[in-house]
Every structure is written in structure tokens, then in C-alpha cells.
Write a protein that holds these residues in place. Structure first.
Motif, short mmCIF file in Angstrom:
data_model
loop_
_atom_site.label_atom_id
_atom_site.label_comp_id
_atom_site.label_asym_id
_atom_site.label_seq_id
_atom_site.Cartn_x
_atom_site.Cartn_y
_atom_site.Cartn_z
N UNK A 51 -9.95 16.58 16.41
CA UNK A 51 -9.57 16.81 15.12
C UNK A 51 -8.98 15.83 14.24
N UNK A 52 -7.87 15.05 14.87
CA UNK A 52 -7.03 14.32 14.07
C UNK A 52 -7.93 12.69 14.01
N UNK A 53 -9.10 12.67 14.63
CA UNK A 53 -9.68 11.19 14.47
C UNK A 53 -10.60 11.41 13.50
N UNK A 54 -10.60 10.58 12.28
CA UNK A 54 -11.62 10.40 11.26
C UNK A 54 -12.77 9.80 11.85
N UNK A 55 -14.08 10.11 11.74
CA UNK A 55 -15.23 9.14 11.86
C UNK A 55 -15.14 7.83 10.95
N UNK A 56 -15.60 6.79 11.34
CA UNK A 56 -15.50 5.68 10.54
C UNK A 56 -16.73 5.58 9.81
N UNK A 57 -16.96 4.76 8.79
CA UNK A 57 -18.27 4.76 7.85
C UNK A 57 -19.25 4.10 8.90
N UNK A 58 -19.01 3.28 9.72
CA UNK A 58 -19.95 2.73 10.69
C UNK A 58 -20.72 3.68 11.57
N UNK A 59 -19.81 4.77 12.04
CA UNK A 59 -20.07 6.00 12.81
C UNK A 59 -21.05 6.85 12.14
N UNK A 60 -20.40 7.20 10.72
CA UNK A 60 -21.28 7.91 10.03
C UNK A 60 -22.81 7.41 9.66
N UNK A 61 -22.93 5.99 9.37
CA UNK A 61 -23.97 5.41 9.18
C UNK A 61 -25.17 5.47 10.26
N UNK A 62 -24.44 5.41 11.70
CA UNK A 62 -25.13 5.63 12.76
C UNK A 62 -25.88 7.19 12.96
N UNK A 63 -24.97 8.04 12.69
CA UNK A 63 -25.31 9.33 12.76
C UNK A 63 -26.60 9.85 11.75
N UNK A 64 -26.28 9.02 10.56
CA UNK A 64 -27.30 9.21 9.44
C UNK A 64 -28.67 8.77 10.13
N UNK A 65 -28.40 7.38 10.44
CA UNK A 65 -29.85 6.69 10.87
C UNK A 65 -30.50 7.40 12.20
N UNK A 66 -29.58 7.87 12.84
CA UNK A 66 -30.16 8.49 14.06
C UNK A 66 -30.99 9.72 13.76
N UNK A 67 -30.38 10.58 12.87
CA UNK A 67 -30.90 11.90 12.33
C UNK A 67 -32.17 11.53 11.64
N UNK A 68 -32.44 10.42 10.99
CA UNK A 68 -33.68 10.27 10.21
C UNK A 68 -34.63 9.56 11.18
N UNK A 69 -34.33 8.81 12.16
CA UNK A 69 -35.31 8.49 12.99
C UNK A 69 -35.88 9.74 13.82
N UNK A 70 -34.62 10.69 14.32
CA UNK A 70 -35.42 12.10 14.80
C UNK A 70 -36.38 12.65 14.06
N UNK A 71 -36.22 12.61 12.67
CA UNK A 71 -37.30 13.30 11.98
C UNK A 71 -38.23 12.50 11.24
N UNK A 72 -38.43 11.14 12.01
CA UNK A 72 -39.44 10.09 11.50
C UNK A 72 -39.46 9.86 9.98
N UNK A 73 -38.12 9.69 9.42
CA UNK A 73 -38.22 9.33 7.82
C UNK A 73 -37.38 8.01 7.85
N UNK A 74 -37.37 7.35 6.85
CA UNK A 74 -36.67 5.87 6.62
C UNK A 74 -35.27 6.38 6.15
N UNK A 75 -34.29 5.76 6.92
CA UNK A 75 -32.77 6.23 6.29
C UNK A 75 -32.26 5.55 4.96
N UNK A 76 -33.22 4.63 4.32
CA UNK A 76 -32.52 3.88 3.27
C UNK A 76 -32.95 4.83 2.00
N UNK A 77 -31.60 5.56 1.54
CA UNK A 77 -31.93 6.43 0.36
C UNK A 77 -30.82 6.14 -0.67
#
Length: 305
Positions: free
Chosen positions: A230-256
Motif C-alpha cells: 500500500x505504501x508503494x506507488x506504481x511508476x508511470x512505466x509500470x502503468x504503461x506496461x499494465x495498460x499495454x498488456x491489458x490492451x494486448x489481452x483484448x487484441x486492441x492497440x494501446x495507442x489512444x
């Protein structure tokens, strides 16, 4: 006297205070510091030095800047970013007494490159967003609920990755009716308000049920075995990776693109960067403020932690 040369470094000096280091230290965000450090290091390599700390920036003048910009390759945006870095260093050198006012004003007077480009990315279609969120719901781990809440906030409120990364539980306001809004300091050190409703409200509520209302990062780091830190914030790089992975799982391009009118500073929803016509944003602002008035029957309270 040591001077700068656009072909080679005639003399590499180590002044008591390096103007480039002072400029980087003055920048408000870690992302800005990384970006401008990279630009200055590229300039240093053009001058034959290892990095920006090895340059005597006190000798910088308008002729040097013009010559460097003539050598710089890339888009107009890249060139203008480099020029902004050089002007920032000149300002720091002037402030610490290493550059005269005349030299600083001449550097500041240099104009950037002009160009016009379409905005990067594209708007996300409703069915695409639904598919991406579905991949999060199918993930039974805490990361599934967390990612769904982050994606919903980015899509409905237009939050930047850096703003999502910095959110704390103390930024969360919950009304007696269960409505939620976020009040936080965003880009440019401006206080911003994000009203959360509809599907985004459901996603944030579900995440808060799992995360609990304990103090710390709103979107905390989660390790591989599902433990929340709970005390550890996610980095912007980590958030980008999570968004990219979720988009890939849904077969959609992440560039929005970010939504044009998702954010409000209490007066007007700001238009998307590069959008000159604010009429659509103003209409959305009226809707957001109406929602805020409707949910303000009970006093909005800050989370207890």
C-alpha cells in the motif's frame, strides 16, 4: 577562456554549480527530469562530451544555440524540446550569475521550429474499452480490479499516467451517498478535480473494497503472488506496461488519446492539448458540475486515512 564549440569541446570545465544540473533539479516531475536530461546529454555528445555535467554551460550563447539547433535532427517537436532544454539551462546560468542578462535574452529570443501535425493516437471506441475492461474482470487477482479502475479513470476522466501514479488515498473524497471524486495536484502544479460516475465509479468502488481505505497509494504496487504494497506507488512505466498488456489481452492497440474534456480545475474542463475550440469541453464541464451539485447533498469528506 573556455568556450563552447559546435564541432568539439575546446575546454571541459567543472564550475562550482553546473547550470544544467541546477535546471534539471528545478523541474517539477521525474518524467520531466528524465526527458530534459536525455536532451541535454544528446547535446553534450554533439559537443564531444560524455554527458551534460561535463560541459561548461556558462559559456553558452545565442550563436552556440543556433548552431546546435541547425545540427539537431528529428521532428519539429523534438527540436523544440531541445531548444526548451537549452533555454532552461541558460535561465539557470543567468540565475546563478554565470551568464549576463544580454546573453540570456539573446538565447531566449531564439524562435522554435513551426509545424502542424495530427494528434497522436486515436479515440477509444466503446466496444474496445468494454473488451479491455472485460480482460481485467476476468482476472480474479487484486491486479485485475486495480487495472480496471485505472483504465476506467483514464478513459472517463482523462487522467494522465503521471497523475494516476501519484494519487494517494488522501486525494479521495467520498460523499454520504457513496459518490466519489478525486482532488489532487496535477500537471503544472494545478489543483484538479475528477468526478467519477457510471462504470468508472463501480470500478473504483470495487478496487477500494479490495484495497481497503488504509493510507498510502491509491493504486499501489502488487507483487507476483498478489500481495498489495500500500505504501508503494506504481511508476508511470509500470502503468504503461499494465495498460499495454491489458490492451494486448483484448487484441486492441494501446495507442489512444486522452479524452478531450475529462479533467476540470473547478472552473472549466480543459481542452485536449492542441485543441483550440473549447466549446465541447465547456459543454462537458457543465455536465460534470451538474453531477457535482447533484452529489453534494451530503458534505464531501476526505478519506479517514
Amino acid at each position: 577562456m573556455p568556450i563552447m564549440n559546435t564541432d568539439t569541446v575546446v575546454s571541459v570545465a567543472q564550475p562550482d554549480v553546473n547550470a544544467a544540473s541546477a535546471y534539471i533539479a528545478s523541474l517539477p516531475s521525474e518524467a520531466s527530469k528524465r526527458t530534459m536530461s536525455s536532451r541535454l546529454n544528446i547535446i553534450a555528445r554533439l559537443l564531444g562530451a560524455a554527458d551534460a555535467s561535463a560541459i561548461d554551460w556558462a559559456t553558452l550563447n545565442a550563436a552556440h544555440v543556433a548552431a546546435l539547433m541547425a545540427k539537431m535532427e528529428g521532428s519539429a517537436a523534438t527540436k523544440n524540446q531541445t531548444l526548451a532544454a537549452l533555454k532552461g539551462v541558460a535561465r539557470s546560468a543567468w540565475r546563478i550569475g554565470q551568464m549576463s542578462t544580454d546573453d540570456y535574452e539573446r538565447v531566449r529570443d531564439i524562435k522554435g521550429a513551426r509545424s502542424s501535425r495530427e494528434l497522436a493516437g486515436r479515440d477509444v471506441e466503446h466496444d474496445e474499452l468494454a473488451a479491455i475492461l472485460r480482460t481485467c474482470r476476468n482476472d480474479a487477482s487484486p491486479a485485475g480490479a486495480r487495472d480496471a479502475a485505472m483504465i476506467a479513470l483514464a478513459a472517463s476522466c482523462g487522467l494522465r499516467r503521471c497523475e494516476i501514479a501519484r494519487l494517494k488515498m488522501s486525494d479521495v473524497r467520498i460523499s454520504a451517498e457513496g459518490d466519489i471524486e478525486l482532488r489532487f495536484i496535477g500537471k503544472g502544479d494545478k489543483e484538479r478535480v475528477a468526478y467519477i460516475f457510471n462504470g468508472a465509479l463501480k470500478a473504483v468502488r470495487k478496487w477500494l473494497e479490495i484495497r481497503t481505505m488504509s493510507a498510502g497509494a491509491l493504486f499501489c504496487a502488487i507483487d507476483k503472488v498478489g500481495r498489495m504494497h500500500l505504501s508503494h506507488h506504481m511508476s508511470t512505466v509500470a502503468i504503461h506496461k499494465r495498460f499495454t498488456q491489458r490492451c494486448a489481452d483484448a487484441d486492441h492497440a494501446p495507442r489512444c488519446r486522452r479524452s478531450a474534456g475529462g479533467m476540470t480545475d473547478g472552473k472549466l474542463v480543459q481542452p485536449r492539448k492542441g485543441q483550440r475550440d473549447t466549446r465541447g469541453a465547456e459543454e462537458m464541464a457543465a455536465g460534470f458540475h451538474e453531477k457535482g451539485r447533484q452529489s453534494d447533498h451530503g458534505t464531501m469528506r476526505q478519506s479517514d486515512n
